[in-house]
Write an enzyme that holds these catalytic residues in place. Structure first.
Site, PDB file in Angstrom:
ATOM      1  N   LYS A 206       0.842  -1.199   0.000  1.00  0.00           N
ATOM      2  CA  LYS A 206       0.000   0.000   0.000  1.00  0.00           C
ATOM      3  C   LYS A 206       0.873   1.243   0.000  1.00  0.00           C
ATOM      4  O   LYS A 206       1.903   1.293   0.688  1.00  0.00           O
ATOM      5  CB  LYS A 206      -0.913   0.022   1.237  1.00  0.00           C
TER       6      LYS A 206
ATOM      7  N   GLU B  30      -9.073  11.661  12.679  1.00  0.00           N
ATOM      8  CA  GLU B  30      -8.181  10.611  13.153  1.00  0.00           C
ATOM      9  C   GLU B  30      -7.277  11.055  14.300  1.00  0.00           C
ATOM     10  O   GLU B  30      -6.456  11.961  14.160  1.00  0.00           O
ATOM     11  CB  GLU B  30      -7.301  10.104  12.000  1.00  0.00           C
TER      12      GLU B  30
ATOM     13  N   GLU C 150      -7.089  -2.512   3.475  1.00  0.00           N
ATOM     14  CA  GLU C 150      -6.409  -1.250   3.798  1.00  0.00           C
ATOM     15  C   GLU C 150      -6.517  -0.959   5.291  1.00  0.00           C
ATOM     16  O   GLU C 150      -5.560  -0.526   5.934  1.00  0.00           O
ATOM     17  CB  GLU C 150      -7.042  -0.125   2.977  1.00  0.00           C
TER      18      GLU C 150
END
Length: 468
Positions: free
Chosen positions: A223, A272, A316
């Site tokens: 990723k 986040e 992910e």
């Protein structure tokens, strides 16, 4: 009605001055007092009206703590590319070791408290875009208002020099009085009008995504997060207070921040958390995998269910969970996290979300923990070092503070840092906003491009722009 205790403040200053003269070096004096509740945006605006210099603003996603700082008492700045976290910890502890602190309250985020952050990648070539910020940039404010538990506290910080005169205290007390007087009036809201909107190097970004997807089919990179920029031009200089008010109104459940440096202001509303330390407890968040919101509740529920079952997004998300679990086990014990992700629904987007709680080890400082967590796979990739090398080579954007740890650290070791997503850099009558997405081997270029458009929405809306 609370009144400021000038006599106690003067006594503290004289004590600090005596210590500065005795040791022949500067001494930090800090005083905390409870004040009548005021609007934090009014305090933020008063900092500009009183011409005290750079300001910051912070509120957690739970709105339990709102912190506003004005003026700079001490700067922790460096452009060194290694040992950045240790540098701040060492300098901060050195300042605190001799400090004289008058604080009778057992409450987080009052007393001497740093605010700031680290750039995403200090090895990436720095551009003019981020010239006002260092790779390590923290402010100890001159005045700080903390609102927590329905109460308001004012922290006043002074760096007392050996050659100071006692008359200095009168000037500072008058300055503080004027600041609080100005904070009684809310700033007048102004609609920031966007007159031009330009997606920077969008074709090159798409080519980079395609290149990364091809590379993933050949090697071990799983990723890579690629970010891009949209540049906005306004009819007049942007009013920061209006942008903050828009974010507070529209982006519930987000960490909302503003961090001024010179003529620029980095601002955002990120969902986040990187890590929070409260006593011996650590809190962090795994946030990766996204989907747009639906027009109706029924459509929104369908999209949410689709996200919870989508293999690309689940993969992910799992990369982030695995990395953060490993990092937390290195710095803490009793790591707790649910078996699977849940949905975090924001105004413009919904994410896969897994909360994590752990007990902090005694020797682990908050900054040492941040060093182990940054960058998470949600902003860098997997494996981390290889992904960062790809980003450094392919990404046209100088991320600066975008995607970086930003937050606060108090003198008792408590603090809260978020990952600076959904953010923008305001520069007079212009601004850059940033968004990225996680590229994996099954990624489709146009789909990832549209995902970044969705992620632009929070800042674009707050700044007065329109999604094209």
């Amino acid at each position: 009605m609370f009144t400021l205790q000038h006599t106690e403040f003067k006594e503290g200053f004289i004590k600090a001055l005596s210590k500065a003269q005795r040791t022949n070096h500067d001494i930090l004096f800090s005083e905390v007092c409870e004040i009548d509740c005021i609007d934090p945006l009014a305090f933020f605006g008063a900092g500009k009206k009183t011409e005290l210099g750079d300001r910051f603003f912070w509120t957690g996603s739970d709105n339990e703590v709102v912190i506003t700082g004005v003026g700079i008492n001490y700067l922790f700045q460096s452009d060194q590319t290694t040992d950045r976290f240790f540098y701040v910890q060492k300098k901060w502890q050195s300042l605190l070791d001799d400090a004289i602190i008058h604080n009778s309250y057992s409450i987080d985020a009052i007393g001497p408290t740093l605010f700031g952050g680290f750039t995403f990648d200090p090895l990436k070539e720095k551009t003019k875009l981020w010239s006002q910020y260092k790779h390590t940039d923290f402010h100890l404010p001159q005045y700080m208002c903390t609102i927590t538990g329905g109460r308001a506290f004012l922290t006043t910080n002074m760096l007392v020099h050996p050659h100071d005169k006692e008359e200095r205290i009168e000037d500072m007390l008058e300055e503080r009085r004027q600041l609080l007087q100005n904070a009684k009036v809310l700033p007048t809201g102004i609609n920031n009008k966007v007159i031009a909107q330009h997606e920077v190097a969008s074709r090159e970004w798409k080519k980079a995504v395609a290149q990364v997807v091809d590379e993933m089919k050949k090697n071990v990179i799983q990723k890579v997060v690629l970010a891009r920029e949209t540049r906005l031009t306004f009819a007049h200089p942007v009013q920061i207070e209006s942008v903050l008010q828009n974010l507070l109104d529209k982006q519930k459940n987000s960490f909302i921040f503003a961090f001024e440096s010179g003529s620029d202001c980095f601002i955002g509303a990120t969902p986040e958390r990187l890590v929070k330390k409260q006593g011996h407890t650590l809190y962090t968040t795994c946030l990766a995998g996204s989907m747009k919101r639906g027009e109706t509740k029924e459509e929104d529920d369908v999209l949410g269910k689709e996200l919870l079952q989508d293999e690309k997004n689940l993969q992910e998300h799992q990369y982030v969970v695995d990395m953060i679990r490993q990092a937390m086990e290195m710095v803490g014990t009793e790591v707790e996290l649910p078996e699977g992700p849940q949905l975090l629904k924001l105004r413009d987007i919904q994410h896969l979300y897994t909360p994590v709680i752990a007990a902090a080890s005694k020797e682990g400082s908050l900054l040492a923990i941040i060093e182990k967590l940054h960058p998470t796979p949600a902003l860098g990739g997997v494996p981390t070092e290889k992904a960062i090398e790809v980003i450094r080579g392919l990404e046209i954007l100088d991320r600066g503070l975008y995607g970086s740890p930003i937050g606060w650290l108090d003198y008792q070791g408590n603090g809260d840092f978020a990952v600076a997503l959904r953010s923008g850099l305001i520069q007079g009558n212009e601004a850059s906003i940033f968004a990225g997405c996680g590229v994996v081997k099954d990624s489709e270029v146009e789909s990832e491009f549209q995902e970044t458009k969705i992620k632009f929405r929070p800042m674009l809306s707050a700044l007065g722009g329109e999604l094209k």
